[in-house]
Design an enzyme around this catalytic site. Structure first.
Site, PDB file in Angstrom:
ATOM      1  CG  ASP A   1      -2.121   0.943   0.994  1.00 41.99           C
ATOM      2  OD1 ASP A   1      -2.359   1.346  -0.115  1.00 41.99           O
ATOM      3  OD2 ASP A   1      -2.665   1.318   2.263  1.00 41.99           O
ATOM      4  CG  LEU A   2       5.310   2.624  -1.459  1.00 42.97           C
ATOM      5  CD1 LEU A   2       5.795   2.799   0.104  1.00 42.97           C
ATOM      6  CD2 LEU A   2       6.513   1.998  -2.152  1.00 42.97           C
TER       7      LEU A   2
END
Length: 279
Positions: A178-179
């Site tokens: 979830d960058l």
């Protein structure tokens, strides 16, 4: 006794029902027990993300307590694998309480960087640094393929986009999952530090979609150009990233329609699918 933010409590109860209500009621006591266990004192009001309460403490650190859900199990293992390399340090953990003591960073996030190219370059460099060998026990992306295939078949989505990823040689590194801007904080030990990983093992190219689909770039023109730019910074093969991004774009479109995403977001995701091209 800490005060649980009202908006956080309401969101947890709305999503988790009675289990969420019971957890919110128990949360002040959980945090008090952690403060005693780790000999800490509060250092400001509690904040939160979507699944966890975050309390600043003295000396400089934060306690994060997440809702006890299987999807929140693996964060500590990701942080432990990174050992502070491009991410906040894990200082202590209490897995029974879904709690971690973490290095304090922020409050600024990568969203404060106005220059898109600089910000995407930072995300790419972080991705490169976070791609360390995955420890045993982290859930593997490849193990999700049968579930994803069943979802695609049920929804009439093209399974060929999954096959195009499945035929790649599969990697076994720690993947953030979830960058994007909000999950990167300004640090003092390092300029930028990642937080809130999903904690899984697989191909670092998985994270490329979150970059081009995040608020910074979702409405930008030419997502393929941004994909190339990110891949150059991350040291990721562009074709691998394109295939993973196409798969994840179809997933986002599927889950977004089921979840009631606004029309503009559905259209933007469909535009990314069109730009990424066929499987």
């Amino acid at each position: 006794m800490i005060t649980v933010p009202t908006g956080f409590a309401q969101a947890i109860i709305r999503r988790e029902g009675e289990a969420g209500r019971a957890w919110i009621a128990s949360l002040p006591a959980i945090v008090e027990s952690l403060l005693r266990q780790w000999s800490l004192a509060p250092d400001g009001p509690a904040t939160h993300g979507s699944v966890g309460l975050v309390l600043p403490v003295r000396p400089s650190a934060v306690i994060k307590v997440s809702f006890p859900h299987p999807g929140n199990v693996d964060q500590p293992d990701a942080f432990a694998a990174w050992q502070g390399r491009g991410a906040v340090r894990l200082l202590a953990r209490d897995d029974d309480q879904f709690a971690m003591l973490l290095e304090r960073a922020g409050p600024d996030t990568l969203a404060c960087v106005a220059d898109d190219e600089r910000a995407v370059g930072i995300l790419g460099e972080l991705s490169r640094r976070l791609a360390v060998p995955a420890p045993a026990g982290l859930p593997r992306l490849v193990d999700q393929f049968p579930l994803w295939e069943a979802e695609f078949l049920a929804a009439g989505r093209p399974v060929r986009v999954l096959d195009a990823v499945r035929e790649l040689d599969q990697r076994d590194t720690v993947v953030h999952g979830d960058l994007w801007d909000a999950n990167v904080l300004a640090g003092s030990r390092e300029p930028w530090l990642a937080i809130d990983p999903k904690g899984c093992a697989g191909d670092p190219a998985y994270d490329a979609f979150t970059v081009i689909h995040g608020p910074r770039l979702i409405l930008a023109p030419n997502h393929l150009w941004w994909l190339d730019f990110y891949c150059e910074a991350a040291g990721i093969d562009r074709e691998r990233a394109r295939r993973w991004s196409l798969l994840r774009a179809h997933q986002s479109a599927l889950w977004g329609r089921d979840g009631g995403d606004p029309d503009w977001l559905v259209r933007a995701t469909d535009q990314i699918i069109a730009e990424l091209g066929p499987a």
